[in-house]
Write a protein that holds these residues in place. Structure first.
Motif, PDB file in Angstrom:
ATOM      1  N   MET A  72       0.872  -1.281  -0.236  1.00 32.46           N
ATOM      2  CA  MET A  72       0.169  -0.166   0.159  1.00 32.46           C
ATOM      3  C   MET A  72       0.608   1.399  -0.227  1.00 32.46           C
ATOM      4  SD  MET A  72      -3.108  -1.090   2.638  1.00 32.46           S
ATOM      5  CE  MET A  72      -4.023   0.659   2.040  1.00 32.46           C
ATOM      6  N   PHE A  73       2.098   1.284   0.595  1.00 31.08           N
ATOM      7  CA  PHE A  73       2.856   2.606   0.897  1.00 31.08           C
ATOM      8  C   PHE A  73       3.894   2.655  -0.238  1.00 31.08           C
ATOM      9  CE2 PHE A  73       1.116   2.055   5.458  1.00 31.08           C
ATOM     10  CZ  PHE A  73       0.011   2.557   5.170  1.00 31.08           C
ATOM     11  N   SER A  74       4.303   1.659  -1.059  1.00 35.27           N
ATOM     12  CA  SER A  74       5.539   1.632  -1.714  1.00 35.27           C
ATOM     13  C   SER A  74       5.279   1.273  -3.162  1.00 35.27           C
ATOM     14  CB  SER A  74       6.744   0.999  -1.022  1.00 35.27           C
ATOM     15  OG  SER A  74       6.527  -0.412  -0.736  1.00 35.27           O
ATOM     16  N   VAL A  75       5.029  -0.139  -3.566  1.00 37.28           N
ATOM     17  CA  VAL A  75       5.200  -0.607  -4.599  1.00 37.28           C
ATOM     18  C   VAL A  75       3.838  -0.274  -5.456  1.00 37.28           C
ATOM     19  CG1 VAL A  75       4.900  -2.855  -6.170  1.00 37.28           C
ATOM     20  CG2 VAL A  75       6.227  -2.726  -3.932  1.00 37.28           C
ATOM     21  N   ASN A 103     -11.173  -5.540  -4.642  1.00 36.65           N
ATOM     22  CA  ASN A 103     -11.379  -5.815  -3.240  1.00 36.65           C
ATOM     23  C   ASN A 103     -12.594  -6.808  -2.943  1.00 36.65           C
ATOM     24  OD1 ASN A 103      -9.507  -4.091  -2.278  1.00 36.65           O
ATOM     25  ND2 ASN A 103     -10.746  -2.798  -1.256  1.00 36.65           N
ATOM     26  N   VAL A 104     -13.572  -6.623  -3.846  1.00 37.04           N
ATOM     27  CA  VAL A 104     -14.776  -7.645  -3.742  1.00 37.04           C
ATOM     28  C   VAL A 104     -14.249  -9.010  -3.828  1.00 37.04           C
ATOM     29  CG1 VAL A 104     -16.963  -8.287  -4.386  1.00 37.04           C
ATOM     30  CG2 VAL A 104     -16.363  -5.886  -4.084  1.00 37.04           C
ATOM     31  N   VAL A 105     -13.422  -9.343  -5.053  1.00 42.23           N
ATOM     32  CA  VAL A 105     -12.943 -10.572  -5.304  1.00 42.23           C
ATOM     33  C   VAL A 105     -12.004 -11.182  -4.494  1.00 42.23           C
ATOM     34  CG1 VAL A 105     -11.715 -11.899  -7.168  1.00 42.23           C
ATOM     35  CG2 VAL A 105     -13.376 -10.226  -7.715  1.00 42.23           C
ATOM     36  N   ASN A 106     -10.892 -10.356  -4.046  1.00 46.45           N
ATOM     37  CA  ASN A 106      -9.760 -10.605  -3.012  1.00 46.45           C
ATOM     38  C   ASN A 106     -10.372 -11.062  -1.717  1.00 46.45           C
ATOM     39  OD1 ASN A 106      -7.862 -10.385  -5.021  1.00 46.45           O
ATOM     40  ND2 ASN A 106      -7.456  -8.403  -4.633  1.00 46.45           N
ATOM     41  N   SER A 107     -11.463 -10.315  -1.333  1.00 47.06           N
ATOM     42  CA  SER A 107     -12.029 -10.543   0.014  1.00 47.06           C
ATOM     43  C   SER A 107     -12.729 -11.844   0.053  1.00 47.06           C
ATOM     44  CB  SER A 107     -13.073  -9.460   0.552  1.00 47.06           C
ATOM     45  OG  SER A 107     -12.360  -8.117   0.616  1.00 47.06           O
ATOM     46  N   ALA A 108     -13.333 -12.115  -1.011  1.00 46.60           N
ATOM     47  CA  ALA A 108     -13.880 -13.631  -1.279  1.00 46.60           C
ATOM     48  C   ALA A 108     -13.078 -14.505  -1.078  1.00 46.60           C
ATOM     49  CB  ALA A 108     -14.806 -13.535  -2.502  1.00 46.60           C
ATOM     50  N   SER A 162      -5.116  -3.256  -3.427  1.00 48.20           N
ATOM     51  CA  SER A 162      -6.531  -4.161  -2.809  1.00 48.20           C
ATOM     52  C   SER A 162      -5.912  -5.363  -1.788  1.00 48.20           C
ATOM     53  CB  SER A 162      -6.841  -4.821  -3.989  1.00 48.20           C
ATOM     54  OG  SER A 162      -7.855  -5.623  -3.812  1.00 48.20           O
ATOM     55  N   LEU A 163      -4.732  -5.830  -2.375  1.00 56.18           N
ATOM     56  CA  LEU A 163      -4.067  -7.084  -1.621  1.00 56.18           C
ATOM     57  C   LEU A 163      -3.811  -6.388  -0.226  1.00 56.18           C
ATOM     58  CD1 LEU A 163      -1.899  -9.031  -4.173  1.00 56.18           C
ATOM     59  CD2 LEU A 163      -4.257  -9.783  -2.838  1.00 56.18           C
ATOM     60  N   GLY A 164      -3.061  -5.062  -0.180  1.00 56.31           N
ATOM     61  CA  GLY A 164      -2.795  -4.385   1.160  1.00 56.31           C
ATOM     62  C   GLY A 164      -4.252  -4.191   1.817  1.00 56.31           C
ATOM     63  N   ASN A 165      -5.267  -4.043   1.304  1.00 54.58           N
ATOM     64  CA  ASN A 165      -6.461  -3.772   2.020  1.00 54.58           C
ATOM     65  C   ASN A 165      -6.806  -5.174   2.622  1.00 54.58           C
ATOM     66  OD1 ASN A 165      -8.615  -1.556   0.061  1.00 54.58           O
ATOM     67  ND2 ASN A 165      -6.585  -1.286   0.904  1.00 54.58           N
ATOM     68  N   VAL A 166      -6.711  -6.159   2.260  1.00 54.71           N
ATOM     69  CA  VAL A 166      -7.267  -7.514   2.630  1.00 54.71           C
ATOM     70  C   VAL A 166      -6.075  -7.643   3.668  1.00 54.71           C
ATOM     71  CG1 VAL A 166      -7.039 -10.128   2.139  1.00 54.71           C
ATOM     72  CG2 VAL A 166      -8.098  -8.439   0.336  1.00 54.71           C
ATOM     73  N   VAL A 167      -4.833  -7.610   3.780  1.00 57.00           N
ATOM     74  CA  VAL A 167      -3.972  -7.803   4.687  1.00 57.00           C
ATOM     75  C   VAL A 167      -4.292  -6.748   5.885  1.00 57.00           C
ATOM     76  CG1 VAL A 167      -1.729  -7.724   5.552  1.00 57.00           C
ATOM     77  CG2 VAL A 167      -2.205  -8.444   3.176  1.00 57.00           C
ATOM     78  N   SER A 168      -4.695  -5.623   5.822  1.00 58.25           N
ATOM     79  CA  SER A 168      -4.952  -4.800   6.739  1.00 58.25           C
ATOM     80  C   SER A 168      -6.287  -5.196   7.432  1.00 58.25           C
ATOM     81  CB  SER A 168      -5.093  -3.532   6.159  1.00 58.25           C
ATOM     82  OG  SER A 168      -5.737  -2.486   7.404  1.00 58.25           O
ATOM     83  N   ASP A 169      -7.333  -5.668   6.496  1.00 57.26           N
ATOM     84  CA  ASP A 169      -8.436  -6.286   7.189  1.00 57.26           C
ATOM     85  C   ASP A 169      -8.252  -7.331   8.193  1.00 57.26           C
ATOM     86  OD1 ASP A 169     -10.982  -7.175   7.840  1.00 57.26           O
ATOM     87  OD2 ASP A 169     -11.718  -6.490   5.740  1.00 57.26           O
ATOM     88  N   ARG A 170      -7.308  -8.073   7.856  1.00 61.92           N
ATOM     89  CA  ARG A 170      -7.121  -9.505   8.600  1.00 61.92           C
ATOM     90  C   ARG A 170      -6.194  -8.956   9.812  1.00 61.92           C
ATOM     91  NH1 ARG A 170      -5.035 -14.727   5.579  1.00 61.92           N
ATOM     92  NH2 ARG A 170      -7.255 -14.919   5.128  1.00 61.92           N
ATOM     93  N   ALA A 171      -5.109  -8.059   9.695  1.00 58.96           N
ATOM     94  CA  ALA A 171      -4.302  -7.700  10.821  1.00 58.96           C
ATOM     95  C   ALA A 171      -5.319  -6.851  11.957  1.00 58.96           C
ATOM     96  CB  ALA A 171      -3.368  -6.581  10.249  1.00 58.96           C
ATOM     97  N   GLN A 172      -6.353  -6.053  11.527  1.00 57.83           N
ATOM     98  CA  GLN A 172      -7.091  -5.641  12.335  1.00 57.83           C
ATOM     99  C   GLN A 172      -8.032  -6.615  13.011  1.00 57.83           C
ATOM    100  OE1 GLN A 172      -9.014  -1.527  11.820  1.00 57.83           O
ATOM    101  NE2 GLN A 172      -7.720  -1.685   9.736  1.00 57.83           N
ATOM    102  N   ALA A 173      -8.318  -7.506  12.379  1.00 53.55           N
ATOM    103  CA  ALA A 173      -9.244  -8.689  13.103  1.00 53.55           C
ATOM    104  C   ALA A 173      -8.414  -9.270  13.939  1.00 53.55           C
ATOM    105  CB  ALA A 173      -9.539  -9.710  11.805  1.00 53.55           C
ATOM    106  N   ILE A 237     -15.815  -1.097   8.241  1.00 54.24           N
ATOM    107  CA  ILE A 237     -16.809  -1.956   7.298  1.00 54.24           C
ATOM    108  C   ILE A 237     -16.349  -2.918   6.143  1.00 54.24           C
ATOM    109  CG2 ILE A 237     -18.287   0.451   7.212  1.00 54.24           C
ATOM    110  CD1 ILE A 237     -16.873   1.164   4.656  1.00 54.24           C
ATOM    111  N   GLY A 238     -15.077  -3.105   6.292  1.00 51.57           N
ATOM    112  CA  GLY A 238     -14.650  -4.346   5.533  1.00 51.57           C
ATOM    113  C   GLY A 238     -13.909  -3.560   4.259  1.00 51.57           C
ATOM    114  N   ALA A 239     -12.959  -4.449   3.853  1.00 50.46           N
ATOM    115  CA  ALA A 239     -12.246  -4.099   2.500  1.00 50.46           C
ATOM    116  C   ALA A 239     -13.117  -3.856   1.364  1.00 50.46           C
ATOM    117  CB  ALA A 239     -11.337  -5.024   2.301  1.00 50.46           C
TER     118      ALA A 239
END
Length: 304
Positions: A72-75, A103-108, A162-173, A237-239
């Motif tokens: 999310m912050f570099s690449v 995000n929808v697909v990666n979250s699924a 988007s993949l960073g969003n998924v990792v963040s979602d999991r980290a917060q969980a 609210i989720g990714a």
């Protein structure tokens, strides 16, 4: 409060497109993004130290933070900055809006979250609106020159984000605090960018007012505040739904461009903006609320 956070992120990131323009040129891209991430990380760590917040985490948490920093912050930014050298900022914004369906697909796939009908419908409506807003860019699109490369670079950036969003979602969980995640993520991202810059283009700095002031905006608002709020939204609210921010903030960018750069609105752009807002309403309206509204509208018709 959730709507307020959402609005702030859209406004802040909508204006970053103007600021990024002043970062391109004399200073190598990797160096500019490195300065941005490093300065934002220092501010966040100073804040955490003053507040005596927890700074020690396990290896698994650091791996997640490093993944967020990389994606999310570099690449992500390297791809987007590079793409703006080949295609217009409007087309960059349009392709980056693919973050929403990604995000929808990666979250699924990675979080095993079902794809809701309203989310899918809102995504389609919103992306259709984006296509109308940037119809001029789409109609002028061809596969010659660096256009194909530019589109591929933005799509790669959107996938990273988007993949960073998924990792963040999991980290917060898993209970990893948001501010610490952002601080370490920015630090890891800056370290990676420093290595890339050292091995490729090298460093440099521009002391001009436009470069320094735009860098300041990107550090404080674009990174520290913007990403902090966005990561908070992901946790709430989720990714899947949070990704709609990437469809809305280009509209703010167009409004800023209207004032600062003389952008001329067309009927396509106006119609597209309406669809984007409608798609946002669909995504952020819970199914039970929508069913209730539809039920209330049908009852008067039955009485007639």
């Amino acid at each position: 409060m959730g709507a307020l956070l959402y609005g702030f992120v859209i406004l802040i990131w909508g204006l970053t497109w103007i600021a990024i323009k002043y970062q391109l040129g004399e200073v190598p891209m990797a160096a500019s993004i490195c300065y941005r991430s490093a300065a934002a990380a220092l501010l966040l760590f100073a804040y955490l130290a003053l507040r005596r917040r927890r700074l020690r985490f396990g290896l698994r948490d650091h791996v997640r933070m490093a993944a967020i920093g990389t994606l999310m912050f570099s690449v992500n930014y390297l791809f987007v900055y590079a793409a703006e050298q080949h295609i217009s900022s409007g087309l960059v914004a349009l392709v980056f809006a693919m973050t929403l369906p990604l995000n929808v697909v990666n979250s699924a796939i990675f979080l095993r979250r079902p794809i809701g009908r309203m989310v899918a419908l809102g995504a389609v409506v919103g992306l259709g609106g984006m296509a109308l807003v940037f119809w001029a860019d789409l109609s002028a699109f061809d596969l010659t020159g660096g256009t194909t490369l530019g589109v591929a670079q933005v799509f790669a950036g959107a996938m990273c984000f988007s993949l960073g969003n998924v990792v963040s979602d999991r980290a917060q969980a898993a209970g990893v605090p948001i501010v610490q995640t952002e601080a370490y993520g920015l630090l890891y991202g800056a370290a990676l960018l420093a290595v890339i810059a050292a091995l490729t283009t090298g460093f440099g700095f521009d002391l001009s007012v436009p470069y320094v002031s735009s860098l300041g905006y990107l550090v404080v608002f674009g990174s520290v505040i913007g990403f902090g709020l966005y990561l908070t939204i992901i946790g709430r609210i989720g990714a899947q739904r949070a990704g709609y921010v990437t469809v809305l903030f280009p509209v703010v960018a167009l409004l800023a461009s209207t004032i600062l750069e003389g952008y001329v609105w067309t009927w396509y752009a106006l119609a597209g903006t309406v669809l984007i807002v409608a798609g946002n309403a669909l995504i952020n309206t819970r199914p039970e609320v929508l069913k209730s509204l539809l039920r209330h509208r049908r009852e008067p018709l039955r009485r007639r």
